[in-house]
Motif scaffolding. Structure first.
Motif, PDB file in Angstrom:
ATOM      1  N   TYR A 188       9.986  -1.351   6.000  1.00  0.00           N
ATOM      2  CA  TYR A 188       9.345  -0.922   4.748  1.00  0.00           C
ATOM      3  C   TYR A 188      10.384  -0.532   3.712  1.00  0.00           C
ATOM      4  O   TYR A 188      10.266  -0.887   2.526  1.00  0.00           O
ATOM      5  CB  TYR A 188       8.413   0.261   5.042  1.00  0.00           C
ATOM      6  CG  TYR A 188       7.907   0.954   3.802  1.00  0.00           C
ATOM      7  CD1 TYR A 188       6.977   0.338   2.967  1.00  0.00           C
ATOM      8  CD2 TYR A 188       8.359   2.225   3.457  1.00  0.00           C
ATOM      9  CE1 TYR A 188       6.501   0.967   1.824  1.00  0.00           C
ATOM     10  CE2 TYR A 188       7.895   2.855   2.317  1.00  0.00           C
ATOM     11  CZ  TYR A 188       6.967   2.232   1.506  1.00  0.00           C
ATOM     12  OH  TYR A 188       6.510   2.857   0.377  1.00  0.00           O
ATOM     13  N   GLN A 191      11.918  -3.647   2.216  1.00  0.00           N
ATOM     14  CA  GLN A 191      11.019  -4.319   1.285  1.00  0.00           C
ATOM     15  C   GLN A 191      10.888  -3.535  -0.014  1.00  0.00           C
ATOM     16  O   GLN A 191      10.880  -4.114  -1.110  1.00  0.00           O
ATOM     17  CB  GLN A 191       9.634  -4.505   1.924  1.00  0.00           C
ATOM     18  CG  GLN A 191       8.630  -5.223   1.041  1.00  0.00           C
ATOM     19  CD  GLN A 191       9.086  -6.608   0.633  1.00  0.00           C
ATOM     20  OE1 GLN A 191       9.668  -7.349   1.422  1.00  0.00           O
ATOM     21  NE2 GLN A 191       8.832  -6.978  -0.626  1.00  0.00           N
ATOM     22  N   GLU A 195      11.394  -4.242  -4.709  1.00  0.00           N
ATOM     23  CA  GLU A 195      10.247  -4.208  -5.609  1.00  0.00           C
ATOM     24  C   GLU A 195      10.495  -3.266  -6.781  1.00  0.00           C
ATOM     25  O   GLU A 195      11.156  -2.245  -6.643  1.00  0.00           O
ATOM     26  CB  GLU A 195       8.997  -3.778  -4.833  1.00  0.00           C
ATOM     27  CG  GLU A 195       8.619  -4.784  -3.748  1.00  0.00           C
ATOM     28  CD  GLU A 195       7.497  -4.297  -2.854  1.00  0.00           C
ATOM     29  OE1 GLU A 195       7.078  -3.123  -3.018  1.00  0.00           O
ATOM     30  OE2 GLU A 195       7.049  -5.071  -2.000  1.00  0.00           O
ATOM     31  N   ALA A 353       1.003  -1.192   1.605  1.00  0.00           N
ATOM     32  CA  ALA A 353       2.422  -1.502   1.808  1.00  0.00           C
ATOM     33  C   ALA A 353       3.065  -0.548   2.807  1.00  0.00           C
ATOM     34  O   ALA A 353       4.124  -0.856   3.355  1.00  0.00           O
ATOM     35  CB  ALA A 353       3.171  -1.430   0.476  1.00  0.00           C
TER      36      ALA A 353
END
Length: 388
Positions: A188, A191, A195, A353
């Protein structure tokens, strides 16, 4: 290893080292960069260590397409990449190489699962597990200068020299459940580094002082500042300070003259950004009132403090049950969002998410909290909808 290193400053040297890295099961990595006058970190050095050798990669010399492609391929797959406190490293590598690091483990997070302390530094980790004391040395060094000093290179090499040994010591202490949490949270984190921030206004303090219409304006201004900072590669504060955004939202200037009367809005700033800012404000003020956010509760109010205390108690109980640091369940900004939602009896949202283990652990506990604070039955029947 004893802090000896191989210096890599050409694509040919990089290609010669790649087979050994690709064949390794694990690699220790760290980066050095400068981020004083820019929005994005300026890459300077990438440190890599396998179980045999330390390598210092001069990212100024390797800033060419073939070298970037080779490094991106290595970082995106293959051996497990071990970092300590990896947030800024992951952000730098994503911006420079457009890569999400995988597979990846953060030893600071591994340590937190064992000790319940979220921010154990690398020096302390090495001292705890290897009984070696490291000097902080070149923490604030100019990593963009060339050549680097012997002291800088020694410091950089030490940042990965002991990392694999520390990881092996930590891994031996992790339970099966902790290892699963570590892998999910590390993925996580990797990722999230790729973003863009979706809600930049949450960085701003004192938003609770604003009216709903002013909240609409400051949200738009925060998005504008974020876009400008990225476009111009300048720190957010160089585009507009938090206090200036608040003044703009509160005063709502509609002309360059009114804008120039705001204390922080210098003539040069007004000349450069004034027209855009006035347009953002005007567009925000033209929105229908029903689209304004709900007013925020003052963090100093008794109601806010009572709800925050209940929320923290629920999360602390859950953290003890899950044997994780409470900060891993929710950071301070998330606590404020949930407290504001509790005050307004809005559903508490869990982002899709987020790692699965965290969502599954939080959902029943937060649903119980909503019942405890007296949510209407209609809301309780649809408690904790997931974000799209």
């Amino acid at each position: 290893m004893n802090s000896d290193y191989v210096w890599i400053a050409s694509h040919e040297a990089l290609e010669a080292a790649l087979p050994a890295w690709q064949a390794a099961q694990e690699l220790a990595l760290d980066t050095e960069f400068i981020r004083t006058h820019t929005f994005y970190p300026q890459p300077a050095l990438l440190q890599i260590a396998d179980d045999q050798q330390i390598y210092l990669l001069d990212l100024l010399a390797l800033d060419q397409a073939p070298s970037r492609a080779a490094l991106a391929s290595l970082l995106a797959s293959g051996p497990t990449k071990i970092f300590h406190s990896a947030g800024e490293d992951l952000e730098l590598l994503h911006h420079w190489l457009n890569v999400r690091v995988a597979p990846f483990i953060d030893t600071q997070l591994a340590s937190a699962l064992i000790t319940q302390e979220m921010s154990v530094g690398y020096q302390r980790l090495v001292e705890t597990y290897l009984d070696i004391q490291l000097e902080k040395g070149e923490t604030r060094s100019d990593w963009l200068q060339r050549p680097l000093t012997p002291s800088q290179c020694h410091y950089a090499a030490q940042d990965v020299e002991y990392l694999l040994a520390c990881w092996h010591a930590l891994a031996a202490q992790l339970s099966v459940q902790q290892r699963e949490i570590l892998e999910q949270e590390s993925a996580y984190q990797a990722q999230a580094a790729c973003e863009r921030e979706a809600t930049p206004w949450l960085r701003l303090k004192q938003n609770w002082r604003l009216t709903p219409r002013q909240l609409t304006v400051i949200q738009a201004l925060a998005v504008w500042r974020e876009e400008q900072a990225r476009r111009l590669d300048r720190p957010r504060s160089r585009i507009a300070s938090d206090s200036l955004l608040h003044d703009l939202a509160e005063q709502g200037p509609s002309s360059l003259v009114q804008l120039g009367q705001i204390s922080e809005a210098s003539p040069g700033w007004v000349k450069r950004f004034g027209a855009e800012v006035l347009s953002v404000i005007a567009e925000s003020q033209a929105l229908p009132p029903e689209e304004d956010p709900a007013p925020l509760l003052s963090p100093q109010s008794p109601a806010y403090r009572t709800l925050l205390k209940k929320l923290r108690a629920a999360l602390q109980a859950l953290a003890a049950e899950q044997q994780v640091p409470v900060e891993l369940l929710a950071k301070r900004k998330q606590l404020d969002l949930w407290t504001q939602d509790l005050a307004a009896q809005r559903p508490l949202h869990l982002s899709e998410a987020w790692p699965e283990w965290r969502r599954l652990a939080l959902q029943p506990r937060l649903a119980a909290l909503q019942r405890d604070v007296g949510y209407p039955d209609a809301l309780l029947q649809n408690a904790l909808p997931q974000d799209a």
